[in-house]
Motif scaffolding. Structure first.
Motif, PDB file in Angstrom:
ATOM      1  N   GLY A   1       5.107  14.346  69.664  1.00 14.98           N
ATOM      2  CA  GLY A   1       6.272  14.205  70.539  1.00 14.98           C
ATOM      3  C   GLY A   1       7.441  15.126  70.184  1.00 14.98           C
ATOM      4  O   GLY A   1       8.244  15.477  71.037  1.00 14.98           O
ATOM      5  N   ASN A   2       7.548  15.507  68.918  1.00 20.31           N
ATOM      6  CA  ASN A   2       8.662  16.363  68.490  1.00 20.31           C
ATOM      7  C   ASN A   2       8.198  17.755  68.096  1.00 20.31           C
ATOM      8  O   ASN A   2       8.912  18.465  67.387  1.00 20.31           O
ATOM      9  CB  ASN A   2       9.363  15.725  67.282  1.00 20.31           C
ATOM     10  N   LEU A   3       7.017  18.147  68.517  1.00 23.87           N
ATOM     11  CA  LEU A   3       6.455  19.419  68.073  1.00 23.87           C
ATOM     12  C   LEU A   3       6.303  20.410  69.220  1.00 23.87           C
ATOM     13  O   LEU A   3       5.956  20.041  70.338  1.00 23.87           O
ATOM     14  CB  LEU A   3       5.089  19.183  67.417  1.00 23.87           C
TER      15      LEU A   3
ATOM     16  N   PRO B   1       9.994  27.157  67.678  1.00 25.97           N
ATOM     17  CA  PRO B   1       9.071  26.365  66.865  1.00 25.97           C
ATOM     18  C   PRO B   1       9.785  25.274  66.065  1.00 25.97           C
ATOM     19  O   PRO B   1      11.003  25.338  65.827  1.00 25.97           O
ATOM     20  CB  PRO B   1       8.465  27.397  65.905  1.00 25.97           C
ATOM     21  N   SER B   2       9.023  24.272  65.664  1.00 22.18           N
ATOM     22  CA  SER B   2       9.547  23.227  64.795  1.00 22.18           C
ATOM     23  C   SER B   2      10.156  23.873  63.551  1.00 22.18           C
ATOM     24  O   SER B   2       9.542  24.729  62.916  1.00 22.18           O
ATOM     25  CB  SER B   2       8.393  22.294  64.398  1.00 22.18           C
ATOM     26  N   GLY B   3      11.405  23.506  63.241  1.00 21.40           N
ATOM     27  CA  GLY B   3      12.084  24.047  62.071  1.00 21.40           C
ATOM     28  C   GLY B   3      12.826  25.349  62.305  1.00 21.40           C
ATOM     29  O   GLY B   3      13.397  25.920  61.368  1.00 21.40           O
ATOM     30  N   SER B   4      12.890  25.805  63.536  1.00 19.36           N
ATOM     31  CA  SER B   4      13.512  27.113  63.803  1.00 19.36           C
ATOM     32  C   SER B   4      15.033  27.069  63.902  1.00 19.36           C
ATOM     33  O   SER B   4      15.661  28.116  64.036  1.00 19.36           O
ATOM     34  CB  SER B   4      12.927  27.727  65.077  1.00 19.36           C
ATOM     35  N   GLY B   5      15.643  25.872  63.866  1.00 24.68           N
ATOM     36  CA  GLY B   5      17.098  25.806  63.823  1.00 24.68           C
ATOM     37  C   GLY B   5      17.761  25.239  65.066  1.00 24.68           C
ATOM     38  O   GLY B   5      18.981  25.262  65.190  1.00 24.68           O
ATOM     39  N   LYS B   6      16.984  24.693  65.976  1.00 26.20           N
ATOM     40  CA  LYS B   6      17.549  24.212  67.255  1.00 26.20           C
ATOM     41  C   LYS B   6      18.530  23.066  67.048  1.00 26.20           C
ATOM     42  O   LYS B   6      19.653  23.090  67.575  1.00 26.20           O
ATOM     43  CB  LYS B   6      16.423  23.756  68.195  1.00 26.20           C
ATOM     44  N   SER B   7      18.104  22.034  66.324  1.00 28.24           N
ATOM     45  CA  SER B   7      18.991  20.882  66.127  1.00 28.24           C
ATOM     46  C   SER B   7      20.222  21.289  65.324  1.00 28.24           C
ATOM     47  O   SER B   7      21.330  20.801  65.575  1.00 28.24           O
ATOM     48  CB  SER B   7      18.258  19.739  65.411  1.00 28.24           C
ATOM     49  N   THR B   8      20.040  22.192  64.364  1.00 25.09           N
ATOM     50  CA  THR B   8      21.180  22.684  63.592  1.00 25.09           C
ATOM     51  C   THR B   8      22.189  23.347  64.524  1.00 25.09           C
ATOM     52  O   THR B   8      23.399  23.087  64.450  1.00 25.09           O
ATOM     53  CB  THR B   8      20.701  23.682  62.519  1.00 25.09           C
TER      54      THR B   8
HETATM   55  N1  LIG Z   1      20.035  19.192  54.733  1.00 24.35           N
HETATM   56  C1  LIG Z   1      19.103  20.171  54.707  1.00 24.35           C
HETATM   57  N2  LIG Z   1      18.764  20.747  53.526  1.00 24.35           N
HETATM   58  C2  LIG Z   1      17.833  21.727  53.492  1.00 24.35           C
HETATM   59  N3  LIG Z   1      17.192  22.215  54.575  1.00 24.35           N
HETATM   60  C3  LIG Z   1      17.490  21.690  55.764  1.00 24.35           C
HETATM   61  C4  LIG Z   1      18.451  20.626  55.898  1.00 24.35           C
HETATM   62  N4  LIG Z   1      18.520  20.273  57.214  1.00 24.35           N
HETATM   63  C5  LIG Z   1      17.646  21.067  57.872  1.00 24.35           C
HETATM   64  N5  LIG Z   1      17.026  21.910  57.001  1.00 24.35           N
HETATM   65  C6  LIG Z   1      16.035  22.949  57.338  1.00 24.35           C
HETATM   66  O1  LIG Z   1      16.636  23.778  58.348  1.00 24.35           O
HETATM   67  C7  LIG Z   1      15.622  24.212  59.270  1.00 24.35           C
HETATM   68  C8  LIG Z   1      16.084  23.990  60.704  1.00 24.35           C
HETATM   69  O2  LIG Z   1      16.117  22.621  60.988  1.00 24.35           O
HETATM   70  P1  LIG Z   1      16.355  22.095  62.479  1.00 24.35           P
HETATM   71  O3  LIG Z   1      16.432  20.594  62.394  1.00 24.35           O
HETATM   72  O4  LIG Z   1      17.513  22.787  63.084  1.00 24.35           O
HETATM   73  O5  LIG Z   1      15.023  22.569  63.232  1.00 24.35           O
HETATM   74  P2  LIG Z   1      14.535  22.320  64.739  1.00 24.35           P
HETATM   75  O6  LIG Z   1      14.400  23.642  65.396  1.00 24.35           O
HETATM   76  O7  LIG Z   1      15.412  21.298  65.402  1.00 24.35           O
HETATM   77  O8  LIG Z   1      13.076  21.721  64.534  1.00 24.35           O
HETATM   78  P3  LIG Z   1      12.251  20.568  65.342  1.00 24.35           P
HETATM   79  O9  LIG Z   1      11.728  21.237  66.579  1.00 24.35           O
HETATM   80  O10 LIG Z   1      11.153  20.229  64.365  1.00 24.35           O
HETATM   81  O11 LIG Z   1      13.173  19.436  65.604  1.00 24.35           O
HETATM   82  C9  LIG Z   1      14.341  23.472  58.934  1.00 24.35           C
HETATM   83  O12 LIG Z   1      13.423  24.367  58.340  1.00 24.35           O
HETATM   84  C10 LIG Z   1      14.768  22.380  57.948  1.00 24.35           C
HETATM   85  O13 LIG Z   1      13.786  22.151  56.947  1.00 24.35           O
END
Ligand SMILES: Nc1ncnc2c1ncn2[C@@H]1O[C@H](COP(=O)(O)OP(=O)(O)OP(=O)(O)O)[C@@H](O)[C@H]1O
Ligand SMILES: Nc1ncnc2c1ncn2[C@@H]1O[C@H](COP(=O)(O)OP(=O)(O)OP(=O)(O)O)[C@@H](O)[C@H]1O
Ligand SMILES: [Mg+2]
Ligand SMILES: [Mg+2]
Lengths: 227, 227
Positions: A170-172, B39-46
């Motif tokens: 769901g989150n991938l 992709p998952s982990g690419s920084g979107k939520s950040t």
């Molecule tokens: N507090 C933290 N300390 C270290 N690394 C972090 C922290 N928070 C996030 N990260 C890293 O920052 C990167 C970006 O995270 P982010 O949550 O923005 O990804 P995303 O694009 O939303 O992924 P997803 O699609 O899986 O939700 C990830 O690789 C994560 O491991």
């Protein structure tokens, strides 16, 4: 391996009753893989929690590997959950103060596996879901999809014969999600019984059987002829 | 309305540094709608948390409605978050001891709206996301997709001009998910600025602009010619 007969699960809600599941009959053979679909709120997670011995039905019976689950005592239930079943939760339920590695290794602690072996196996599973370089991160230091993958790796740690996954992709994104689907199909081809809740019709089409819920009832149970 | 220049966000991880975002330049006009993929982990939520004034960048500047966000004091930031921005969290973050109705009404309490008006508006929003009959349930008494919809309704409660949604359909079947997408498109057509993180390429295709992240950087910024 699994026999549900006349299963119902009710919740009290004020002075009304929510019938989350009603009259569910379901048989799952050892080594079968099925996808479980249905609208939001139709009872999928409720059904999966019953299958995982994490909840008891209000009505009906559940036989797992020949045993009536309602007759198992607390220790027997804990053993079944810990050794026989790998459960991926829709909301992940990771331990917030532990690293990804510690979270994945936890089921192996219950299984009495030694520390070095636990860490090696947990690292290997995290590698399989693409998170080796995040194994020392805590859940709050992981993205949503990374947390989901840790939950998946944890479910596989004790190498259980029955895998129950609640919306594991769901989150991938589609690439990583595809890798998780391949992993589940591979586990199935190794002989495990796999039940996956999903909204993904593409995944449903790739599995040999799809059960659909509607308003807490089994609406359809479709088997695909093997190729 | 939004100007990000040279945005970076680093996290310390042991003695390594995770560069969650690097060198991000992004301009979003008032009334624009964009999908954010990667992709998952690419920084979107950040990135979304930075846009929502829920986090500060390590490098770079963020101007929102002409003001440098780094120069706002705590009260000004709280006002911006409460009145200007509706945020749908990837992990929902509902208050566990409050009902769906109370959760949705909460932003209106901060806005000083009276109790009767709050309840009426919250009930109306829950109706719009199909949850009127679940409004007195607490989050633990709701399915995953129902919790997600409560989070969406809450983001809309104070009628904000900027809506930031982190994977709002990740737990929803295609029918209910489609209704949420229609709701977001409708809000956009009413003049709001909308940023939606999604993995759904179908939704991306329906929006006028799609930004794609890869390893914390903007990889693509695609605009569709209006019909
Ligand atoms: N507090 C933290 N300390 C270290 N690394 C972090 C922290 N928070 C996030 N990260 C890293 O920052 C990167 C970006 O995270 P982010 O949550 O923005 O990804 P995303 O694009 O939303 O992924 P997803 O699609 O899986 O939700 C990830 O690789 C994560 O491991
Ligand atoms: N503790 C509870 N009290 C009252 N009602 C509940 C409780 N838990 C679940 N429900 C209701 O039971 C129904 C089934 O919930 P369930 O979580 O099984 O749905 P689901 O099919 O997994 O949905 P989703 O796709 O949104 O995750 C829902 O309508 C929900 O509101
Ligand atoms: Mg569910
Ligand atoms: Mg995310």
């Amino acid at each position: 391996m699994i026999e549900l007969r006349g299963i119902g699960r009710d919740y009290a809600s004020g002075d009304a009753t929510v019938h989350a599941l009603s009259d569910v009959d379901l048989e799952i053979e050892t080594g079968e893989m099925l996808t479980l679909l249905g609208p939001s709120g139709s009872g999928k997670s409720t059904l999966l929690h019953l299958l995982g011995c994490l909840d008891r039905p209000t009505h009906g019976s559940y036989h797992l590997l020949g045993r009536d689950v309602s007759r198992l005592d607390r220790n027997q239930l804990a053993a079944v959950r810990g050794e026989q079943i790998g459960f991926v939760f829709q909301r992940f339920h990771l331990m917030p103060r532990s690293t990804a590695l510690e979270n994945v290794a936890l089921p192996l602690r219950f299984a009495g596996v030694g520390a070095r072996e636990r860490r090696a196996r947990a690292a290997d599973l995290l590698r399989r879901v693409g998170l080796e370089d995040r194994r020392h991160h805590r859940p709050a230091e992981l993205s949503g999809g990374q947390q989901q993958r840790v939950a998946i790796a944890r479910a596989l740690a004790a190498d259980p014969p029955l895998i129950l996954a609640d919306e594991p992709t769901g989150n991938l994104d589609s690439q990583v999600g595809g890798e998780i689907v391949d992993l589940l199909l591979e586990l199935h081809s190794e002989g495990r019984t796999v039940v996956v809740i999903t909204h993904d019709e593409g995944l449903a089409a790739r599995t040999e059987r799809t059960v659909r819920l509607l308003d807490g009832r089994v609406f359809a149970d479709e088997r695909v002829a093997p190729d």
